[in-house]
Each structure stands twice: as structure tokens, then as C-alpha cells.
Design a protein around this motif. Structure first.
Motif, PDB file in Angstrom:
ATOM      1  N   ASN A 104      50.924  51.309  45.223  1.00  0.00           N
ATOM      2  CA  ASN A 104      50.684  50.064  44.465  1.00  0.00           C
ATOM      3  C   ASN A 104      49.566  49.218  45.070  1.00  0.00           C
ATOM      4  N   PHE A 105      48.477  49.870  45.415  1.00  0.00           N
ATOM      5  CA  PHE A 105      47.315  49.209  45.990  1.00  0.00           C
ATOM      6  C   PHE A 105      46.223  49.179  44.938  1.00  0.00           C
ATOM      7  N   ASP A 106      45.752  47.981  44.612  1.00  0.00           N
ATOM      8  CA  ASP A 106      44.713  47.859  43.597  1.00  0.00           C
ATOM      9  C   ASP A 106      43.461  48.612  44.023  1.00  0.00           C
ATOM     10  N   ILE A 107      42.864  49.287  43.069  1.00  0.00           N
ATOM     11  CA  ILE A 107      41.681  50.091  43.361  1.00  0.00           C
ATOM     12  C   ILE A 107      40.641  49.896  42.278  1.00  0.00           C
ATOM     13  N   ASN A 108      39.412  49.871  42.684  1.00  0.00           N
ATOM     14  CA  ASN A 108      38.324  49.866  41.727  1.00  0.00           C
ATOM     15  C   ASN A 108      37.267  50.828  42.238  1.00  0.00           C
ATOM     16  N   ILE A 109      36.835  51.726  41.386  1.00  0.00           N
ATOM     17  CA  ILE A 109      35.833  52.710  41.757  1.00  0.00           C
ATOM     18  C   ILE A 109      34.714  52.640  40.727  1.00  0.00           C
ATOM     19  N   PHE A 110      33.515  52.409  41.222  1.00  0.00           N
ATOM     20  CA  PHE A 110      32.349  52.296  40.364  1.00  0.00           C
ATOM     21  C   PHE A 110      31.495  53.553  40.479  1.00  0.00           C
ATOM     22  N   ASP A 111      30.533  53.679  39.592  1.00  0.00           N
ATOM     23  CA  ASP A 111      29.657  54.848  39.588  1.00  0.00           C
ATOM     24  C   ASP A 111      28.517  54.746  40.592  1.00  0.00           C
ATOM     25  N   SER A 112      28.137  53.517  40.968  1.00  0.00           N
ATOM     26  CA  SER A 112      26.971  53.371  41.842  1.00  0.00           C
ATOM     27  C   SER A 112      27.191  52.286  42.897  1.00  0.00           C
ATOM     28  N   LYS A 113      26.377  52.363  43.922  1.00  0.00           N
ATOM     29  CA  LYS A 113      26.403  51.351  44.988  1.00  0.00           C
ATOM     30  C   LYS A 113      26.053  49.984  44.415  1.00  0.00           C
ATOM     31  N   GLU A 114      25.107  49.949  43.512  1.00  0.00           N
ATOM     32  CA  GLU A 114      24.687  48.691  42.914  1.00  0.00           C
ATOM     33  C   GLU A 114      25.835  48.024  42.154  1.00  0.00           C
ATOM     34  N   GLN A 115      26.564  48.812  41.363  1.00  0.00           N
ATOM     35  CA  GLN A 115      27.702  48.269  40.614  1.00  0.00           C
ATOM     36  C   GLN A 115      28.783  47.753  41.559  1.00  0.00           C
TER      37      GLN A 115
END
Length: 124
Positions: A104-115
Motif C-alpha cells: 500500500n505504498f503510493d507509486i508514480n512511474i513516468f516515461d521520462s526523466k523530464e516528466q
């Protein structure tokens, strides 16, 4: 094959710690060794930071996903302001997301370093 390293680059002006994970985690001991690299860097910086991590080289064995997720959650609590991960490798994205969800740990994964960088700069 991974190099079992984490590359750190600290942008003091923006207070962002950029990391590139190239680590394969198959045992609790490997998870501990990996997270110890982070712990030492956090102590070296000496204050809470924003974290932007490239996970393309991070491989987490399904047998240690629960353990890894719990240990990450413990380490990041109180040591970071916020974080975002990025990467395009489907296996890395899946294992990191699964490990996080299991505890139950919030996660966010983006496509790029900039994002990912833009996301942490907007977070308070």
C-alpha cells in the motif's frame, strides 16, 4: 546483466536527488544492500530531498517483492519530500509497481526523466 550499482546526482539548487538504478534484487540481503546505498546518500546530503529515480535497470524477484516494498516504505518515510520514478522497461515498471502495491505504498512511474522531474517540482 546488472552492475549492482546506483548512480547518484544531487542538484542542490533544486534539492533533487537524481538516481539511476542498475540493480538485480533476488534476496532480502540484496534488497538491504541496495537500500543501504540510498540510506548512505541521504545521510550524506543531510536533509529531506525530492527524489527522481530511473528504474530501467532495477529488477526485483517476485519472491522478495513484499520484503523490498516494506523496506523501501520504511527508508523513504522521513527521508524524502516526494518522489517520482521513470523508465520504459516493462519488467522494471511491473516489478516496482507490484512491490509498491503489495504494501500500500503510493507509486508514480513516468516515461521520462523530464516528466518525473516536473512532477516532483510540482509536489509540496
Amino acid at each position: 546483466m546488472t552492475s549492482q550499482t546506483v548512480k547518484f546526482e544531487y542538484d542542490q539548487e533544486r534539492n533533487i536527488l537524481f538516481v539511476v538504478d542498475d540493480y538485480e534484487i533476488n534476496t532480502p540481503e540484496e534488497a538491504d544492500a541496495f537500500l543501504d546505498l540510498y540510506s548512505r546518500k541521504f545521510k550524506e546530503i543531510g536533509r529531506k530531498v525530492r527524489l527522481v529515480a530511473c528504474i530501467d535497470g532495477l529488477k526485483i524477484n517476485h519472491k522478495v517483492q513484499d520484503y523490498y516494498g516494506e523496506q523501501v516504505k520504511k527508508l523513504l518515510d522521513g527521508t524524502i519530500i516526494c518522489f517520482a520514478r521513470y523508465g520504459r522497461d516493462p519488467l522494471a515498471r511491473m516489478t516496482v509497481r507490484t512491490s509498491s502495491r503489495k504494501v500500500n505504498f503510493d507509486i508514480n512511474i513516468f516515461d521520462s526523466k523530464e516528466q518525473a522531474t516536473e512532477a516532483v517540482e510540482k509536489m509540496k
